[in-house]
Design a protein around this motif. Structure first.
Motif, PDB file in Angstrom:
ATOM      1  N   PRO A 111       0.608  -1.521  -0.307  1.00 38.32           N
ATOM      2  CA  PRO A 111       0.099  -0.209  -0.232  1.00 38.32           C
ATOM      3  C   PRO A 111       0.956   1.531  -0.012  1.00 38.32           C
ATOM      4  O   PRO A 111       0.435   2.499   0.739  1.00 38.32           O
ATOM      5  CB  PRO A 111      -1.237  -0.323   1.257  1.00 38.32           C
ATOM      6  CG  PRO A 111       0.633  -1.051   1.908  1.00 38.32           C
ATOM      7  CD  PRO A 111       1.129  -2.053   1.817  1.00 38.32           C
ATOM      8  N   TYR A 112       1.943   1.458  -1.140  1.00 43.37           N
ATOM      9  CA  TYR A 112       2.839   2.708  -1.467  1.00 43.37           C
ATOM     10  C   TYR A 112       2.794   2.871  -2.665  1.00 43.37           C
ATOM     11  O   TYR A 112       2.697   1.939  -3.163  1.00 43.37           O
ATOM     12  CB  TYR A 112       4.139   2.173  -0.596  1.00 43.37           C
ATOM     13  CG  TYR A 112       3.868   1.504   0.668  1.00 43.37           C
ATOM     14  CD1 TYR A 112       3.750   3.215   1.552  1.00 43.37           C
ATOM     15  CD2 TYR A 112       3.849   0.484   1.775  1.00 43.37           C
ATOM     16  CE1 TYR A 112       3.812   2.423   3.138  1.00 43.37           C
ATOM     17  CE2 TYR A 112       3.652   0.298   3.096  1.00 43.37           C
ATOM     18  CZ  TYR A 112       3.758   1.716   3.984  1.00 43.37           C
ATOM     19  OH  TYR A 112       3.810   1.410   4.989  1.00 43.37           O
ATOM     20  N   ALA A 113       2.648   3.958  -2.429  1.00 46.02           N
ATOM     21  CA  ALA A 113       3.324   5.125  -3.774  1.00 46.02           C
ATOM     22  C   ALA A 113       3.887   4.188  -4.979  1.00 46.02           C
ATOM     23  O   ALA A 113       4.821   3.515  -4.756  1.00 46.02           O
ATOM     24  CB  ALA A 113       3.527   6.864  -3.670  1.00 46.02           C
ATOM     25  N   ASN A 114       3.396   3.924  -5.910  1.00 44.53           N
ATOM     26  CA  ASN A 114       4.915   3.086  -7.082  1.00 44.53           C
ATOM     27  C   ASN A 114       5.235   3.911  -7.950  1.00 44.53           C
ATOM     28  O   ASN A 114       3.899   4.283  -8.939  1.00 44.53           O
ATOM     29  CB  ASN A 114       4.409   1.276  -6.788  1.00 44.53           C
ATOM     30  CG  ASN A 114       3.205   0.813  -7.652  1.00 44.53           C
ATOM     31  OD1 ASN A 114       3.030   1.193  -9.041  1.00 44.53           O
ATOM     32  ND2 ASN A 114       2.134   0.780  -7.043  1.00 44.53           N
ATOM     33  N   ILE A 115       5.940   3.282  -9.749  1.00 40.97           N
ATOM     34  CA  ILE A 115       5.795   4.039 -10.422  1.00 40.97           C
ATOM     35  C   ILE A 115       5.540   2.560 -11.441  1.00 40.97           C
ATOM     36  O   ILE A 115       6.279   1.201 -10.640  1.00 40.97           O
ATOM     37  CB  ILE A 115       7.059   4.288 -10.469  1.00 40.97           C
ATOM     38  CG1 ILE A 115       7.808   5.624  -9.451  1.00 40.97           C
ATOM     39  CG2 ILE A 115       7.263   4.545 -12.183  1.00 40.97           C
ATOM     40  CD1 ILE A 115       6.918   6.611 -10.142  1.00 40.97           C
ATOM     41  N   SER A 116       5.006   2.374 -12.512  1.00 43.75           N
ATOM     42  CA  SER A 116       4.751   0.742 -13.396  1.00 43.75           C
ATOM     43  C   SER A 116       5.060   1.001 -14.065  1.00 43.75           C
ATOM     44  O   SER A 116       5.527   1.562 -14.926  1.00 43.75           O
ATOM     45  CB  SER A 116       3.207   0.912 -13.352  1.00 43.75           C
ATOM     46  OG  SER A 116       3.211  -0.698 -14.114  1.00 43.75           O
ATOM     47  N   THR A 117       5.589   0.044 -14.715  1.00 46.29           N
ATOM     48  CA  THR A 117       6.577  -0.115 -15.994  1.00 46.29           C
ATOM     49  C   THR A 117       5.670  -1.374 -16.766  1.00 46.29           C
ATOM     50  O   THR A 117       6.306  -1.153 -17.584  1.00 46.29           O
ATOM     51  CB  THR A 117       8.153  -1.142 -15.500  1.00 46.29           C
ATOM     52  OG1 THR A 117       7.799  -2.098 -15.289  1.00 46.29           O
ATOM     53  CG2 THR A 117       8.751  -0.137 -14.694  1.00 46.29           C
ATOM     54  N   SER A 118       5.161  -1.501 -16.656  1.00 42.21           N
ATOM     55  CA  SER A 118       3.513  -2.196 -17.021  1.00 42.21           C
ATOM     56  C   SER A 118       2.696  -2.242 -16.321  1.00 42.21           C
ATOM     57  O   SER A 118       1.667  -1.653 -16.907  1.00 42.21           O
ATOM     58  CB  SER A 118       4.357  -3.883 -17.081  1.00 42.21           C
ATOM     59  OG  SER A 118       4.192  -4.718 -16.269  1.00 42.21           O
ATOM     60  N   THR A 119       1.685  -3.282 -15.504  1.00 40.19           N
ATOM     61  CA  THR A 119       0.298  -3.189 -14.867  1.00 40.19           C
ATOM     62  C   THR A 119       0.206  -1.984 -13.785  1.00 40.19           C
ATOM     63  O   THR A 119       1.188  -2.364 -13.244  1.00 40.19           O
ATOM     64  CB  THR A 119       0.179  -4.839 -14.463  1.00 40.19           C
ATOM     65  OG1 THR A 119       0.161  -5.495 -15.230  1.00 40.19           O
ATOM     66  CG2 THR A 119      -1.455  -4.743 -14.662  1.00 40.19           C
ATOM     67  N   GLU A 120      -1.250  -0.964 -13.848  1.00 44.69           N
ATOM     68  CA  GLU A 120      -0.639  -0.488 -13.382  1.00 44.69           C
ATOM     69  C   GLU A 120      -1.665  -0.795 -11.504  1.00 44.69           C
ATOM     70  O   GLU A 120      -3.080  -2.246 -12.248  1.00 44.69           O
ATOM     71  CB  GLU A 120      -1.572   0.733 -13.529  1.00 44.69           C
ATOM     72  CG  GLU A 120      -0.931   1.593 -14.277  1.00 44.69           C
ATOM     73  CD  GLU A 120      -1.205   2.998 -15.410  1.00 44.69           C
ATOM     74  OE1 GLU A 120      -1.603   3.682 -14.525  1.00 44.69           O
ATOM     75  OE2 GLU A 120      -1.550   2.723 -16.222  1.00 44.69           O
ATOM     76  N   ASN A 121      -1.809  -0.136  -9.959  1.00 40.90           N
ATOM     77  CA  ASN A 121      -2.671  -0.249  -9.329  1.00 40.90           C
ATOM     78  C   ASN A 121      -2.747   0.650  -8.738  1.00 40.90           C
ATOM     79  O   ASN A 121      -3.053   1.742  -9.165  1.00 40.90           O
ATOM     80  CB  ASN A 121      -2.676  -1.507  -8.526  1.00 40.90           C
ATOM     81  CG  ASN A 121      -0.807  -1.297  -7.835  1.00 40.90           C
ATOM     82  OD1 ASN A 121      -0.631   0.418  -7.724  1.00 40.90           O
ATOM     83  ND2 ASN A 121      -0.137  -1.568  -7.290  1.00 40.90           N
ATOM     84  N   GLU A 122      -3.938   0.457  -7.473  1.00 41.57           N
ATOM     85  CA  GLU A 122      -4.401   2.325  -7.073  1.00 41.57           C
ATOM     86  C   GLU A 122      -3.848   2.789  -6.557  1.00 41.57           C
ATOM     87  O   GLU A 122      -3.958   3.967  -6.469  1.00 41.57           O
ATOM     88  CB  GLU A 122      -5.416   1.303  -5.875  1.00 41.57           C
ATOM     89  CG  GLU A 122      -4.831   0.729  -5.242  1.00 41.57           C
ATOM     90  CD  GLU A 122      -6.038   0.322  -3.990  1.00 41.57           C
ATOM     91  OE1 GLU A 122      -7.263   0.849  -4.031  1.00 41.57           O
ATOM     92  OE2 GLU A 122      -6.219  -1.034  -3.238  1.00 41.57           O
ATOM     93  N   PHE A 123      -2.280   2.406  -6.374  1.00 41.54           N
ATOM     94  CA  PHE A 123      -1.221   3.159  -5.888  1.00 41.54           C
ATOM     95  C   PHE A 123       0.459   3.842  -6.769  1.00 41.54           C
ATOM     96  O   PHE A 123       1.165   3.850  -6.662  1.00 41.54           O
ATOM     97  CB  PHE A 123      -0.252   2.647  -4.381  1.00 41.54           C
ATOM     98  CG  PHE A 123      -1.949   2.146  -3.507  1.00 41.54           C
ATOM     99  CD1 PHE A 123      -1.050   3.669  -2.982  1.00 41.54           C
ATOM    100  CD2 PHE A 123      -2.160   0.348  -2.879  1.00 41.54           C
ATOM    101  CE1 PHE A 123      -2.490   2.793  -1.240  1.00 41.54           C
ATOM    102  CE2 PHE A 123      -3.143   1.076  -2.175  1.00 41.54           C
ATOM    103  CZ  PHE A 123      -3.070   1.843  -1.427  1.00 41.54           C
TER     104      PHE A 123
END
Length: 228
Positions: free
Chosen positions: A102-114
């Motif tokens: 449950p922490y902020a993230n940067i995605s290289t493909s599939t995204e989620n709510e964070f």
């Protein structure tokens, strides 16, 4: 210590992006730690440490110019983060993997709510990286303690987290952060408000003074109690 994740499917450039983020933060003067999630074990089979593990030890410690610990069990995320906090006064923890955290993230493909941004690490231009770093600094946040004290202006820690990743919340001086004392039971951090942290720290430091340690420069005290 702010936490930022880098998530994505295999071979989409997660490690490439982590190294770019880390280098940029370090260049700006921040102290940075990293944590990598893997679905397999860490294999040192051809090294002496691997032979130690094969012999049946539960903990392998390597000490030389660097120090590493190889523990023969899985640690959950909050236990890992709590341990990293004890090891150093870091400004950022960059985590590769742990897509469900449950922490902020940067995605290289599939995204989620964070997910705060989706990027292609292999085509990322320098000016785009600079912008990404600013987004990370503005929308990442520290370890969630789960007190839901509402002193940040939100109903719960999760509500604050969701607002933060959306850019709708400022940085806060979270009262539950372990600034004076950190308590962990069975490896899991236990949230404590400032009064409890102050009470525990003064009690323990008072006991240390009674042992004749008042002439020593004490910066940090670590106390481990085993309840058998």
């Amino acid at each position: 210590m702010k936490i930022i994740g880098v998530i994505g499917t295999k071979d989409t450039g997660k490690t490439t992006l982590v190294t770019k983020i880390v280098r940029k933060l370090v260049d700006e003067g921040y102290r940075v730690a990293t944590l990598k999630h893997t679905h397999t074990g860490f294999d040192f089979a051809d090294k002496d440490t691997g032979k130690h593990k094969e012999a049946g030890v539960e903990l392998v410690v390597g000490s030389g110019e660097e120090t590493f610990f190889l523990l023969g069990r899985k640690m959950v995320l909050d236990e890992l983060v709590g341990t990293i906090q004890l090891l150093g006064d870091f400004d950022f923890l960059v985590i590769e993997g742990f897509k469900g955290m449950p922490y902020a993230n940067i995605s290289t493909s599939t995204e989620n709510e964070f997910t705060i941004r989706k990027v292609d690490p292999f085509s990322l231009k320098e000016e785009e990286l600079d912008e990404l770093i600013e987004v990370i600094k503005n929308r990442s946040y520290c370890l969630l303690q789960g007190l839901n004290c509402k002193k940040c202006g939100f109903e719960s820690c999760r509500d604050f987290a969701m607002a933060k990743v959306q850019g709708a919340a400022d940085d806060i001086n979270c009262k539950s952060q372990p600034k004076r004392a950190l308590l962990r039971i069975n490896g899991h951090p236990v949230p404590m408000n400032p009064f409890v942290q102050e009470f525990i720290s003064k009690t323990v430091l008072g006991m240390i003074d009674a042992l004749g340690m008042e002439n020593h420069k004490i910066e940090k005290v670590e106390l481990i109690i085993k309840n058998k």
